[in-house]
Write a protein that holds these residues in place. Sequence first.
Motif, PDB file in Angstrom:
ATOM      1  N   ASN A  22       5.703  -0.104 -31.580  1.00  0.00           N
ATOM      2  CA  ASN A  22       6.257  -0.454 -30.265  1.00  0.00           C
ATOM      3  C   ASN A  22       7.132  -1.696 -30.435  1.00  0.00           C
ATOM      4  O   ASN A  22       6.765  -2.610 -31.189  1.00  0.00           O
ATOM      5  CB  ASN A  22       5.126  -0.777 -29.294  1.00  0.00           C
ATOM      6  N   VAL A  23       8.241  -1.735 -29.725  1.00  0.00           N
ATOM      7  CA  VAL A  23       9.172  -2.871 -29.871  1.00  0.00           C
ATOM      8  C   VAL A  23       9.595  -3.368 -28.485  1.00  0.00           C
ATOM      9  O   VAL A  23       9.952  -2.566 -27.613  1.00  0.00           O
ATOM     10  CB  VAL A  23      10.438  -2.462 -30.670  1.00  0.00           C
ATOM     11  N   LEU A  24       9.536  -4.673 -28.289  1.00  0.00           N
ATOM     12  CA  LEU A  24       9.918  -5.266 -27.001  1.00  0.00           C
ATOM     13  C   LEU A  24      11.067  -6.252 -27.198  1.00  0.00           C
ATOM     14  O   LEU A  24      11.114  -6.965 -28.204  1.00  0.00           O
ATOM     15  CB  LEU A  24       8.748  -6.042 -26.382  1.00  0.00           C
ATOM     16  N   ALA A  25      11.961  -6.302 -26.206  1.00  0.00           N
ATOM     17  CA  ALA A  25      12.991  -7.347 -26.222  1.00  0.00           C
ATOM     18  C   ALA A  25      12.344  -8.632 -25.728  1.00  0.00           C
ATOM     19  O   ALA A  25      11.543  -8.605 -24.786  1.00  0.00           O
ATOM     20  CB  ALA A  25      14.135  -6.952 -25.311  1.00  0.00           C
ATOM     21  N   MET A  26      12.661  -9.742 -26.376  1.00  0.00           N
ATOM     22  CA  MET A  26      12.084 -11.004 -25.894  1.00  0.00           C
ATOM     23  C   MET A  26      13.141 -12.097 -25.880  1.00  0.00           C
ATOM     24  O   MET A  26      14.146 -12.036 -26.581  1.00  0.00           O
ATOM     25  CB  MET A  26      10.879 -11.421 -26.731  1.00  0.00           C
ATOM     26  N   MET A  27      12.891 -13.086 -25.032  1.00  0.00           N
ATOM     27  CA  MET A  27      13.774 -14.256 -24.995  1.00  0.00           C
ATOM     28  C   MET A  27      12.934 -15.480 -24.655  1.00  0.00           C
ATOM     29  O   MET A  27      11.823 -15.362 -24.119  1.00  0.00           O
ATOM     30  CB  MET A  27      14.889 -14.055 -23.974  1.00  0.00           C
ATOM     31  N   ASN A  28      13.491 -16.626 -24.997  1.00  0.00           N
ATOM     32  CA  ASN A  28      12.803 -17.878 -24.722  1.00  0.00           C
ATOM     33  C   ASN A  28      13.143 -18.330 -23.301  1.00  0.00           C
ATOM     34  O   ASN A  28      14.300 -18.293 -22.907  1.00  0.00           O
ATOM     35  CB  ASN A  28      13.306 -18.920 -25.727  1.00  0.00           C
ATOM     36  N   VAL A  29      12.145 -18.735 -22.536  1.00  0.00           N
ATOM     37  CA  VAL A  29      12.414 -19.189 -21.163  1.00  0.00           C
ATOM     38  C   VAL A  29      11.847 -20.604 -20.984  1.00  0.00           C
ATOM     39  O   VAL A  29      10.938 -21.008 -21.710  1.00  0.00           O
ATOM     40  CB  VAL A  29      11.788 -18.230 -20.108  1.00  0.00           C
TER      41      VAL A  29
END
Length: 297
Positions: free
Chosen positions: A158-165
């Motif tokens: 499984n792969v998720l898009a992530m970003m720093n917030v």
Amino acid sequence: MTTQKVRKAVFPVAGLGTRLLPATKSMPKEMLTLVDRPLIQHVVEEAKEAGIEQFIFVTSSGKTMIEEHFDRQHHLIHTLERRGKNDLLEIVLGSEIPTGHLHTTRQHTPLGLGHAVWCAKELIGNEPFAVILPDEMVLSKPGCLKQLMNVYNEKGGNVLAMMNVPKEKVSRYGILDIDPLEGRLAKINAMVEKPEPEDAPSTYSITGRYILQPEIFEILENLEGGANGEIQLTDGMAELLKEQSFYGCLFQGKRYDCGNKFGFIEANLAFSLARDDMHDEVYAMLKSFVKTDVLLS
Ligand code: G1P
């Protein structure tokens, strides 16, 4: 690693869009225009670029305009043909989803994102699939889902898009506990939906692009309400994490939240400035605004 091809994508489009009222009173928020096409067309194009062949919309009452948009508009096509407007004809035909490739399922009650995804269970069957949240726009080349697909082809699972917030904003998102980043990739160890800043395992948030394995459906089916009393996709994934691998991809590009007014305005500016055919005019327009402001102050 051999992985099963991701052919299908789920677009949860059943939400009311209350943060954009009154624009969304009778117009689905997914049909609002970002530069020159509806939000939903942007994400369908992103999915096509990533190799998606089957498009599944989880809709609700009042959302049929979305299906119409991807249908063949015979009258319009004949008129454009008669007038010799080949450029427009190409644009109109390019916005279609071919017969047999668009599917809809209904979410009768807004029970949460996890429930919306579960509604596509029968249409997905037993194969990996993508989920795209259409009010989140990512300006990037290649598109965000294509970037996830590249990771999936290498790692599987499984792969998720992530970003720093920013830390003070973690309670708006699903937040990830990850191993140290290797380049733009990290193994995910845990995840929690909308934690308070003091409880958050990191500041890496889930962005609205996912590649998931079909075992998620059985978990979602039996899930209790979580944050905000809703059936949360993040809670389902946290459960699946006990059995399967999850990777977070710190995608290249910038994400815009088109579910609120300011994010929408910002996205319109960013997406038009990114277009070769629009950049100069929009840039000059912005400069004139700034100038006027300076003169006024
Ligand atoms: C959803 C997801 C959340 C994710 C967010 C991204 O939340 O539940 O995990 O981080 O999208 O925008 P929502 O925005 O629907 O509250």
